[in-house]
Enzyme design. Structure first.
Site, PDB file in Angstrom:
ATOM      1  N   LYS A 145       0.840  -1.203   0.000  1.00  0.00           N
ATOM      2  CA  LYS A 145       0.000   0.000   0.000  1.00  0.00           C
ATOM      3  C   LYS A 145       0.876   1.255   0.000  1.00  0.00           C
ATOM      4  O   LYS A 145       0.717   2.144  -0.813  1.00  0.00           O
ATOM      5  CB  LYS A 145      -0.916  -0.039   1.224  1.00  0.00           C
ATOM      6  CG  LYS A 145      -1.755   1.202   1.394  1.00  0.00           C
ATOM      7  CD  LYS A 145      -2.700   1.069   2.582  1.00  0.00           C
ATOM      8  CE  LYS A 145      -3.328   2.416   2.900  1.00  0.00           C
ATOM      9  NZ  LYS A 145      -4.276   2.362   4.001  1.00  0.00           N
ATOM     10  N   GLU A 192      10.662  -4.490   4.454  1.00  0.00           N
ATOM     11  CA  GLU A 192      10.754  -5.895   4.014  1.00  0.00           C
ATOM     12  C   GLU A 192      10.433  -6.012   2.520  1.00  0.00           C
ATOM     13  O   GLU A 192      11.146  -6.666   1.757  1.00  0.00           O
ATOM     14  CB  GLU A 192       9.755  -6.778   4.787  1.00  0.00           C
ATOM     15  CG  GLU A 192      10.098  -7.023   6.233  1.00  0.00           C
ATOM     16  CD  GLU A 192       9.504  -5.982   7.174  1.00  0.00           C
ATOM     17  OE1 GLU A 192       9.230  -4.843   6.714  1.00  0.00           O
ATOM     18  OE2 GLU A 192       9.332  -6.298   8.357  1.00  0.00           O
ATOM     19  N   GLY A 199      -4.762  -1.954   5.063  1.00  0.00           N
ATOM     20  CA  GLY A 199      -3.962  -3.109   4.638  1.00  0.00           C
ATOM     21  C   GLY A 199      -4.679  -4.429   4.867  1.00  0.00           C
ATOM     22  O   GLY A 199      -4.729  -5.285   3.980  1.00  0.00           O
ATOM     23  N   ARG A 200      -5.251  -4.597   6.057  1.00  0.00           N
ATOM     24  CA  ARG A 200      -5.885  -5.878   6.380  1.00  0.00           C
ATOM     25  C   ARG A 200      -7.230  -6.072   5.692  1.00  0.00           C
ATOM     26  O   ARG A 200      -7.877  -7.103   5.857  1.00  0.00           O
ATOM     27  CB  ARG A 200      -6.007  -6.042   7.896  1.00  0.00           C
ATOM     28  CG  ARG A 200      -6.712  -4.902   8.620  1.00  0.00           C
ATOM     29  CD  ARG A 200      -6.459  -4.976  10.121  1.00  0.00           C
ATOM     30  NE  ARG A 200      -6.934  -3.813  10.855  1.00  0.00           N
ATOM     31  CZ  ARG A 200      -6.260  -2.670  11.004  1.00  0.00           C
ATOM     32  NH1 ARG A 200      -5.079  -2.535  10.440  1.00  0.00           N
ATOM     33  NH2 ARG A 200      -6.745  -1.693  11.726  1.00  0.00           N
ATOM     34  N   GLU A 237      -5.019  -6.772  14.828  1.00  0.00           N
ATOM     35  CA  GLU A 237      -4.533  -5.447  14.430  1.00  0.00           C
ATOM     36  C   GLU A 237      -5.675  -4.432  14.532  1.00  0.00           C
ATOM     37  O   GLU A 237      -5.444  -3.255  14.767  1.00  0.00           O
ATOM     38  CB  GLU A 237      -3.977  -5.482  12.994  1.00  0.00           C
ATOM     39  CG  GLU A 237      -3.050  -4.310  12.693  1.00  0.00           C
ATOM     40  CD  GLU A 237      -2.346  -4.420  11.345  1.00  0.00           C
ATOM     41  OE1 GLU A 237      -1.112  -4.427  11.336  1.00  0.00           O
ATOM     42  OE2 GLU A 237      -3.023  -4.501  10.301  1.00  0.00           O
ATOM     43  N   HIS A 239      -5.743 -33.180  17.333  1.00  0.00           N
ATOM     44  CA  HIS A 239      -4.694 -34.086  17.813  1.00  0.00           C
ATOM     45  C   HIS A 239      -3.544 -33.338  18.462  1.00  0.00           C
ATOM     46  O   HIS A 239      -2.484 -33.910  18.688  1.00  0.00           O
ATOM     47  CB  HIS A 239      -4.203 -34.960  16.654  1.00  0.00           C
ATOM     48  CG  HIS A 239      -5.282 -35.847  16.127  1.00  0.00           C
ATOM     49  ND1 HIS A 239      -5.564 -37.074  16.682  1.00  0.00           N
ATOM     50  CD2 HIS A 239      -6.198 -35.645  15.151  1.00  0.00           C
ATOM     51  CE1 HIS A 239      -6.592 -37.606  16.042  1.00  0.00           C
ATOM     52  NE2 HIS A 239      -6.999 -36.750  15.111  1.00  0.00           N
ATOM     53  N   LYS A 267       9.263  -0.968  13.874  1.00  0.00           N
ATOM     54  CA  LYS A 267       9.926  -0.605  12.614  1.00  0.00           C
ATOM     55  C   LYS A 267      11.024   0.423  12.874  1.00  0.00           C
ATOM     56  O   LYS A 267      12.139   0.299  12.377  1.00  0.00           O
ATOM     57  CB  LYS A 267       8.915   0.029  11.646  1.00  0.00           C
ATOM     58  CG  LYS A 267       7.955  -0.931  11.005  1.00  0.00           C
ATOM     59  CD  LYS A 267       7.171  -0.180   9.941  1.00  0.00           C
ATOM     60  CE  LYS A 267       5.951  -0.948   9.488  1.00  0.00           C
ATOM     61  NZ  LYS A 267       5.070  -0.167   8.630  1.00  0.00           N
TER      62      LYS A 267
HETATM   63  O1  LIG Z   1       1.110  -2.713   2.246  1.00  0.00           O
HETATM   64  P1  LIG Z   1       2.191  -2.086   3.059  1.00  0.00           P
HETATM   65  O2  LIG Z   1       2.122  -0.579   3.047  1.00  0.00           O
HETATM   66  O3  LIG Z   1       3.545  -2.589   2.628  1.00  0.00           O
HETATM   67  O4  LIG Z   1       1.960  -2.523   4.554  1.00  0.00           O
HETATM   68  C1  LIG Z   1       2.031  -3.836   4.980  1.00  0.00           C
HETATM   69  C2  LIG Z   1       1.608  -3.952   6.437  1.00  0.00           C
HETATM   70  O5  LIG Z   1       2.456  -3.161   7.214  1.00  0.00           O
HETATM   71  C3  LIG Z   1       2.190  -3.189   8.603  1.00  0.00           C
HETATM   72  O6  LIG Z   1       3.136  -2.482   9.306  1.00  0.00           O
HETATM   73  C4  LIG Z   1       0.801  -2.683   8.891  1.00  0.00           C
HETATM   74  O7  LIG Z   1       0.686  -1.339   8.535  1.00  0.00           O
HETATM   75  C5  LIG Z   1      -0.176  -3.530   8.123  1.00  0.00           C
HETATM   76  O8  LIG Z   1      -1.483  -3.078   8.319  1.00  0.00           O
HETATM   77  C6  LIG Z   1       0.163  -3.550   6.658  1.00  0.00           C
HETATM   78  O9  LIG Z   1      -0.715  -4.441   6.003  1.00  0.00           O
END
Ligand SMILES: O=P(O)(O)OC[C@H]1O[C@@H](O)[C@@H](O)[C@@H](O)[C@@H]1O
Length: 551
Positions: free
Chosen positions: A216, A222, A277-278, A363, A394, A516
């Site tokens: 987003k 990452e 995002g979610r 979240e 199990h 982060k």
């Molecule tokens: O889609 P981007 O911006 O890479 O975020 C990926 C994820 O990062 C995390 O830190 C949150 O903010 C999540 O809600 C999000 O889904």
């Protein structure tokens, strides 16, 4: 802001507390069933999915509730302003007030093309334009019309994204695997652990691999790092930057970062900041799913969610399925002291569903500050966990049956299997476990029964099950794209209902930001080869890593 600060100031909350005192002493589920032959009819609801004509049966009758409980819980929803908040969400109001944003994932699956606006401007055409682009692109890739830089057909898709840009796509493409194109190999790379991208690349050929960079913000460390590693790997063979256009596309809201990365604007599938995002699997972030199952199936997935949205929007609260689910969760968390919520799908294809729901629920409602900025006087979001059954039976189900904790549980089963192997024998065995578990959790096994079986005296307490454990059973006709869409939307609106009652903002996620920032600082120290100022443990751990981890 609603007309209250703390949920426990509401009249119905106090009434529920009084009601709880009597009910909790009285309720023995098996006796309630014996006393009331109508109990199942009273507390189960059928969702009719207009998208594909399928049904989903939600059986809430094995929960700690009576008609009085349901009436009081509905009153709680009303007093908390649920209808207003829900209507505001559907009207594109900026209910995510800490980020000044609308919460409008419902506009992404507006398959009836109803008027939907943000800031007085329609979003319908923009949403449909992206869907059209996804349709065209997915058809080109699937048919082979879209070719790699050497003219070969794409046969491998690598989605690079994390959090909401990973969990939805991976869960849905696994859950709908029976609809997938098996000539396409799918990889989902999320972790910064180099192993994740390295393993995906080992399995890929640069001439036939398509990378979807899903982010987003397009600033997530990452994802950007993994995408750059993929680009370097690709260019090592392709040599020429112009080849990138055939092999890298971006799913993002951030055009300037996308172009900076080297992806052409015309290979960008955009969405808006009102998609959390979610909640983004319904947006361009779902492109991997669309490529895999095809546009028609992806559209059905959206239509199924839209049908659940309409149910949530238009059904009176007492009949409203996600509202009942959310209120029960509040009931267990705040009145019975439950800490968790277990979701166990009896469906191997749904193996990532609990992981997906973890982000959705935890979240969203892992918050302790009310919408007017006060610390809550009650407990909020439960710890959601789960695994597919029967495997889960199990392993950790021991604690469900005989532990000291109350674990409200959802069991999910599709009546029709995608793989009715051995004359449907496996499916009948799977289903028999689905029924047996909720029944056993409710009935338990009294000591008299254990004794009658001839157990030695000293083993009787060990073999006794107290029972009276609540469950919700969800029976889907078949796990079609539309059914899955509706089921996800059910959990989204359940989460919404909880957050509204608790008076928290379910739509921001400041809690993930701190880690982060700290990681960036320590990365600098690792690059320099020396620990900075920390507590004794952290500095020693960094030094130990530096000493042991030299390449
Ligand atoms: O889609 P981007 O911006 O890479 O975020 C990926 C994820 O990062 C995390 O830190 C949150 O903010 C999540 O809600 C999000 O889904």
């Amino acid at each position: 802001m609603p007309g209250f600060s703390q949920a426990n100031e509401l009249k119905s909350w106090t009434e529920l507390a009084t009601h709880h005192k009597t009910l909790s002493k009285d309720i023995v589920l098996k006796e309630y069933f014996a006393k009331d032959p109508q109990r199942f009819e009273k507390f189960s609801r059928v969702f009719k999915n207009e998208a594909d004509g399928g049904e989903i049966l939600f059986d809430f009758s094995k929960n700690f509730l009576t008609e009085e409980t349901l009436d009081l819980l509905v009153k709680l929803a009303e007093e908390s302003g649920l209808e207003k908040l829900r209507n505001d969400m559907f009207a594109g109001e900026k209910i995510n007030f800490t980020e000044g944003r609308a919460v409008y994932h419902v506009a992404l699956r507006n398959t009836s093309n109803t008027k939907m606006e943000v800031d007085g401007k329609s979003v319908v055409d923009d949403v449909n334009a992206v869907l059209e682009h996804m349709k065209e692109f997915s058809e080109q890739v699937r048919s082979g019309e879209w070719k790699g830089y050497t003219g070969k057909k794409i046969n491998t898709i690598v989605n690079i994204g994390i959090g909401g840009s990973d969990l939805g796509p991976v869960m849905v493409s696994e859950a709908l695997k029976p609809y997938g194109d098996r000539n396409l190999k799918l990889h989902f790379v999320s972790n910064i652990d180099g192993t994740h991208i390295a393993e995906a690349l080992k399995d890929s050929d640069p001439e036939t691999t398509l990378f979807l960079v899903a982010s987003k913000t397009f600033t997530t460390a990452e994802t950007v790092t993994n995408a750059n590693t993929a680009k370097t790997w690709f260019l090592k063979t392709a040599k020429d930057d112009s080849a990138i256009a055939k092999h890298f596309v971006a799913l993002s809201t951030n055009e300037s970062e996308v172009t900076k990365f080297g992806i052409d604007k015309k290979n960008m599938f955009p969405f808006s900041d009102w998609v959390g995002g979610r909640y983004s699997v319904w947006s361009a972030i779902g492109l991997s799913v669309c490529l895999y199952i095809g546009y028609e199936n992806f559209y059905q997935f959206l239509a199924g969610a839209h049908a659940m949205d309409q149910h949530f929007l238009k059904t009176p609260l007492k009949e409203n399925i996600p509202v009942i689910g959310g209120l029960l969760s509040v009931w267990y968390s705040d009145f019975f002291g439950a800490q968790t919520h277990l979701v166990a799908p009896f469906d191997q294809y749904m193996h990532r569903f609990p992981a997906y729901l973890q982000q959705l629920s935890m979240e969203s409602n892992g918050k302790a500050i009310t919408r007017d900025g006060k610390y809550v006087n009650y407990t909020t979001g439960p710890i959601l966990f789960g695994e597919p059954a029967t495997n889960a039976q199990h392993s950790f189900f021991q604690l469900l049956h005989q532990g000291t904790k109350l674990i409200p549980t959802d069991f999910i089963l599709a009546a029709k299997s995608h793989n009715p192997v051995e004359g449907n024998k496996h499916q009948r065995m799977l289903a028999s476990n689905f029924f047996a578990q909720s029944e056993a959790l409710m009935l338990g096994k009294p000591d008299s029964e254990v004794k009658a079986e001839g157990a030695p005296e000293e083993l009787i307490p060990h073999k006794t099950f107290l029972g009276n454990r609540p469950t919700t059973s969800i029976l889907v006709d078949k796990m079609t794209p539309a059914a899955l869409g509706a089921l996800i939307a059910y959990y989204e609106h359940l989460t919404f209902t909880e957050g509204c009652v608790w008076n928290i903002n379910s739509f921001d996620q400041w809690g993930v930001e701190l880690g982060k920032k700290l990681a960036v600082k320590i990365l600098g120290e690792l690059d320099d080869g020396k620990a900075g100022e920390h507590d004794g443990s952290t500095s020693s751990l960094i030094e130990a890593f530096l000493a042991r981890g030299k390449l």
